[in-house]
Scaffold this motif. Structure first.
Motif, PDB file in Angstrom:
ATOM      1  N   LYS A   1       4.326   1.337  -3.311  1.00 30.51           N
ATOM      2  CA  LYS A   1       4.728   1.318  -1.875  1.00 30.51           C
ATOM      3  C   LYS A   1       5.861   0.597  -1.476  1.00 30.51           C
ATOM      4  O   LYS A   1       6.441  -0.100  -2.155  1.00 30.51           O
ATOM      5  CB  LYS A   1       3.567   0.920  -1.255  1.00 30.51           C
ATOM      6  CG  LYS A   1       2.233   1.636  -1.450  1.00 30.51           C
ATOM      7  CD  LYS A   1       0.939   0.978  -1.089  1.00 30.51           C
ATOM      8  CE  LYS A   1      -0.275   2.003  -1.535  1.00 30.51           C
ATOM      9  NZ  LYS A   1      -1.526   1.210  -1.625  1.00 30.51           N
TER      10      LYS A   1
ATOM     11  N   GLY B   1      -3.539  -5.903  -4.716  1.00 30.13           N
ATOM     12  CA  GLY B   1      -5.034  -5.396  -4.601  1.00 30.13           C
ATOM     13  C   GLY B   1      -5.552  -5.189  -5.718  1.00 30.13           C
ATOM     14  O   GLY B   1      -6.760  -5.592  -6.130  1.00 30.13           O
TER      15      GLY B   1
ATOM     16  N   ASN C   1      -6.736   1.140  -0.514  1.00 28.20           N
ATOM     17  CA  ASN C   1      -5.587   2.081  -1.277  1.00 28.20           C
ATOM     18  C   ASN C   1      -6.248   3.394  -1.263  1.00 28.20           C
ATOM     19  O   ASN C   1      -5.153   4.403  -0.935  1.00 28.20           O
ATOM     20  CB  ASN C   1      -5.935   1.661  -2.671  1.00 28.20           C
ATOM     21  CG  ASN C   1      -5.411   0.568  -3.075  1.00 28.20           C
ATOM     22  OD1 ASN C   1      -4.426  -0.029  -2.382  1.00 28.20           O
ATOM     23  ND2 ASN C   1      -5.597  -0.149  -4.370  1.00 28.20           N
TER      24      ASN C   1
ATOM     25  N   ASN D   1     -10.141  -3.758  -0.420  1.00 25.73           N
ATOM     26  CA  ASN D   1      -8.590  -3.291  -1.203  1.00 25.73           C
ATOM     27  C   ASN D   1      -9.053  -1.909  -1.735  1.00 25.73           C
ATOM     28  O   ASN D   1      -7.862  -1.190  -1.632  1.00 25.73           O
ATOM     29  CB  ASN D   1      -8.567  -4.385  -2.303  1.00 25.73           C
ATOM     30  CG  ASN D   1      -7.697  -5.216  -1.908  1.00 25.73           C
ATOM     31  OD1 ASN D   1      -6.495  -5.247  -1.555  1.00 25.73           O
ATOM     32  ND2 ASN D   1      -8.283  -6.653  -1.893  1.00 25.73           N
TER      33      ASN D   1
ATOM     34  N   GLN E   1      -4.731   4.544   2.292  1.00 26.93           N
ATOM     35  CA  GLN E   1      -3.375   4.791   2.059  1.00 26.93           C
ATOM     36  C   GLN E   1      -2.868   5.920   1.277  1.00 26.93           C
ATOM     37  O   GLN E   1      -1.965   6.722   1.662  1.00 26.93           O
ATOM     38  CB  GLN E   1      -2.511   3.530   1.581  1.00 26.93           C
ATOM     39  CG  GLN E   1      -2.675   2.451   2.457  1.00 26.93           C
ATOM     40  CD  GLN E   1      -2.422   1.144   1.784  1.00 26.93           C
ATOM     41  OE1 GLN E   1      -2.427   1.102   0.745  1.00 26.93           O
ATOM     42  NE2 GLN E   1      -2.178  -0.133   2.719  1.00 26.93           N
TER      43      GLN E   1
HETATM   44 MG    MG Z   1      -3.642  -1.952  -2.503  1.00 27.62          MG
END
Ligand code: MG
Ligand code: ATP
Length: 629
Positions: free
Chosen positions: A445, A454, A391, A387, A394
């Motif tokens: 998001k 997450g 993150n 996770n 992303q």
């Molecule tokens: Mg996440």
């Protein structure tokens, strides 16, 4: 005037001294006499007189000099002068020297008495005033509230000592200063609105909270109580009482935080039940999709295998979400073992290495060589890392290259704590999001890209291991998440379950699958047969015991929830009849565990397969048991 007034008669002439003394005594005064200035001062030192009647012509000293000496000795004493040959000049000087009155001889006794009574009255009023002032000063200087008196323009006329302490300004600095200039800008705006409302004749509550800016620039929350001072129907000023409420504010904030935490955890608990229910329904079908997609991938021709692969990946993504749900809802017991955090970090990075490369992300693994092992649930930590890395990945997609993901592990000097930092070169976390970052369902998001679970999951896992997680970076670009974990002492540990060491996969063993779900049984049979094992099945604990009477098995995969005899009952029977087989059992669990099941699993320490099942999990756990001696 209940107390008898006392008078000192100072006169060089014995006859007139005594005649005045006699009259006054007869009128109820307490009288003492003195023939000289020196004598009168001596009397004064021993007795507090209300008034003195002084002949201005004394043998040792002039009346005016005596007046000054008397003033020093007894400032509150009222003095009445008497003389036979006074000039207006002497009279003016006497009054200037603050004598009460000036009488010329011959003295009209009635007149003297009248003047004396007025002098004594003034003396008592002055005294009462002084006492009252002293009383108020005592209160004002010792009260725990700041006191401000302001004029109609809002300028400070008086401020007490506490007001000095609160504002950081001295009383001299406060005097004449507009009181509103002490307020922080936000409070100033509200105070001005309040005053405008008062001027417009509206009713406003007398108390309000405001923030002071102290002289040193620090701020202080106070509660102010404001009252108009009215004289002859006119507001001639305002009285402000100001109390430090920093501590109360802090307590209130703490209370609000606790309430919020409670609310969050209740929300989570309610949500957990809901999610666990959903997860339960999804577990078996997902296991079937994943398992069969995996089998298809390895047996079919390439174009079908490719599709099977995609089906498998999509289903695994669903499985991850379900696992996140379950972990978040804490519906799963910790499966602790000795874990190398570095190993988990490497595995997690390996999993996404390809996608990171595609996006040009440099990965720096700064892993401490001598990291102590953790006593932890490796699967849950794997999820934590996946996770955090996801993150970071992303986040970095939003920013230009170069992109760098840094994973750093360290042991504290005393080796009782381990820290892990996951840092990125993304945009960072804006201050306004900080407080909510770890809340379930908080996401920035777009729908479909993030569920906001997450970090909530990471926090849940870390805290369940008695650790802490926090955002370690400040404002500005780049986010760093830091996890601190205690290294538990070995006394607290139960023996570590054996770990699969060999890399060659064992096949050709006899396996018993015990489950009441035909789909799951079928899946296991397919996978295990494909791995080259002999497989038999049973649909509950009773059937399984019957099978054990007939044959020998190297591995028993057993569901926990079954009709007739459940997993726990089967385990207990086995402990009676065939204790040597207990090491051969793997439990299959998935959905909501009752507290008893949780305790049972923790107690027996048997390896577990958790639904939704993945091919990797099945291989890993079965090999672990088969390779054990
Ligand atoms: Mg996440
Ligand atoms: N490395 C990071 N850099 C910047 N912002 C981050 C970073 N990690 C998390 N965040 C912020 O925290 C939010 C919550 O993160 P979290 O992982 O809990 O949920 P998510 O990533 O949005 O969704 P999910 O993880 O469930 O797919 C994110 O939406 C993002 O705004």
């Amino acid at each position: 005037m209940s107390q008898r007034a006392s008078v000192l008669v100072v006169d060089g002439h014995r006859a007139s001294r005594e005649s005045v003394s006699d009259v006054l005594t007869a009128k109820g005064f307490t009288v003492e006499t003195a023939a000289t200035g020196a004598e009168s001062l001596d009397r004064l030192r021993h007795h507090a007189f209300d008034a003195a009647i002084v002949d201005i012509k004394l043998p040792d000293v002039s009346g005016l000099e005596l007046l000054r000496a008397l003033r020093t000795e007894a400032p509150a004493l009222e003095v009445v002068f008497i003389t036979g040959y006074g000039t207006p000049q002497t009279a003016i000087e006497a009054i200037d020297g603050a004598a009460f009155a000036y009488l010329t001889k011959p003295i009209e006794m009635e007149h003297l008495l009248a003047v004396l009574r007025r002098a004594i009255e003034r003396r008592r009023l002055t005294q009462a005033l002084r006492e009252s002032e002293e009383r108020y000063r005592l209160i004002a200087e010792n009260i725990r509230d700041g006191i401000f008196l302001v004029d109609p323009d809002g300028r400070v006329l008086f401020a007490n000592r506490r007001a000095e302490e609160l504002s950081g300004h001295s009383q001299a600095e406060l005097a004449g200063r507009p009181i509103l200039s002490l307020l922080a800008p936000e409070s100033l705006a509200r105070a001005e609105e309040r005053l405008a409302a008062i001027r417009a004749g509206q009713d406003v509550p007398p108390s309000f909270e405001a923030e002071l800016v102290r002289k040193d620039g620090t701020r202080l929350w106070v509660e102010a109580h404001d009252t108009p001072i009215v004289r002859d129907d006119r507001v001639v000023g305002r009285l402000g009482l100001v109390r430090d409420v920093t501590e109360r504010k802090r307590a209130e904030a703490e209370l609000a935080r606790q309430r919020d935490t409670l609310y969050q955890s209740e929300k989570l608990a309610a949500m957990g039940q809901l999610l666990a229910g959903v997860a339960h329904e999804l577990n078996n079908p997902l296991s079937v999709v994943i398992g069969h997609a995996a089998i298809l991938r390895s047996t079919a021709d390439t174009s079908i295998a490719e599709r099977a692969n995609r089906i498998g990946q999509a289903a695994e993504r669903c499985a991850r979400i379900v696992k996140n749900f379950l972990a978040l809802a804490r519906q799963r017991p910790l499966e602790r073992e000795e874990v190398s955090l570095n190993q988990i970090v490497r595995e997690a990075v390996e999993l996404v290495a390809y996608q990171l490369r595609v996006d040009d992300v440099d990965v720096v693994q700064d892993l401490a060589q001598d990291l102590p092992l953790l006593w932890a649930d490796s699967h849950q930590f794997h999820q934590v890392l996946v996770n955090l890395v996801a993150n970071a990945h992303q986040a970095m997609r939003e920013t230009a290259r170069p992109r760098r993901l840094t994973l750093r592990t360290r042991a504290a000097a005393d080796r009782r704590w381990i820290t892990l930092e996951v840092g990125d070169t993304g945009p960072g976390v804006p201050t306004r999001h900080r407080a909510r970052l770890f809340e379930p369902f908080f996401t920035t998001k777009p729908a479909g890209a993030g569920t906001g679970l997450g970090l909530a999951l990471c926090k849940g896992v870390v805290e369940e291991h008695s650790g802490r997680i926090a955002l370690a970076s400040g404002d500005g670009p780049g986010a760093v998440f830091r996890i601190e974990l205690p290294v538990e002492t070995s006394e607290a540990r139960s023996p570590a379950p054996p770990r699969a060491a060999a890399t060659t996969r064992i096949s050709g063993r006899r396996v018993l699958v015990v489950d009441d779900e035909p789909d799951i049984v079928r899946l296991f049979v397919d996978i295990l047969v494909a791995d080259g094992h002999w497989v038999e099945t049973a649909s509950d604990g009773i059937e399984a015991l019957e099978s054990l009477d007939r044959s020998e098995y190297d591995l028993i995969l057993c569901d926990l929830r079954m009709p007739k005899l459940d997993g726990a009952g089967f385990y207990r029977e086995l402990a009676q009849r065939r204790p040597e087989l207990l090491r051969r059992i793997v439990f299959i669990t998935g959905d909501t565990l009752t507290p008893e099941s949780t305790r049972f699993l923790e107690h027996v320490g048997v390896p577990m397969l958790t639904k939704p099942l993945t091919l990797d999990d099945i291989h890993r756990v079965t090999q672990q048991v088969l390779q054990a001696p």
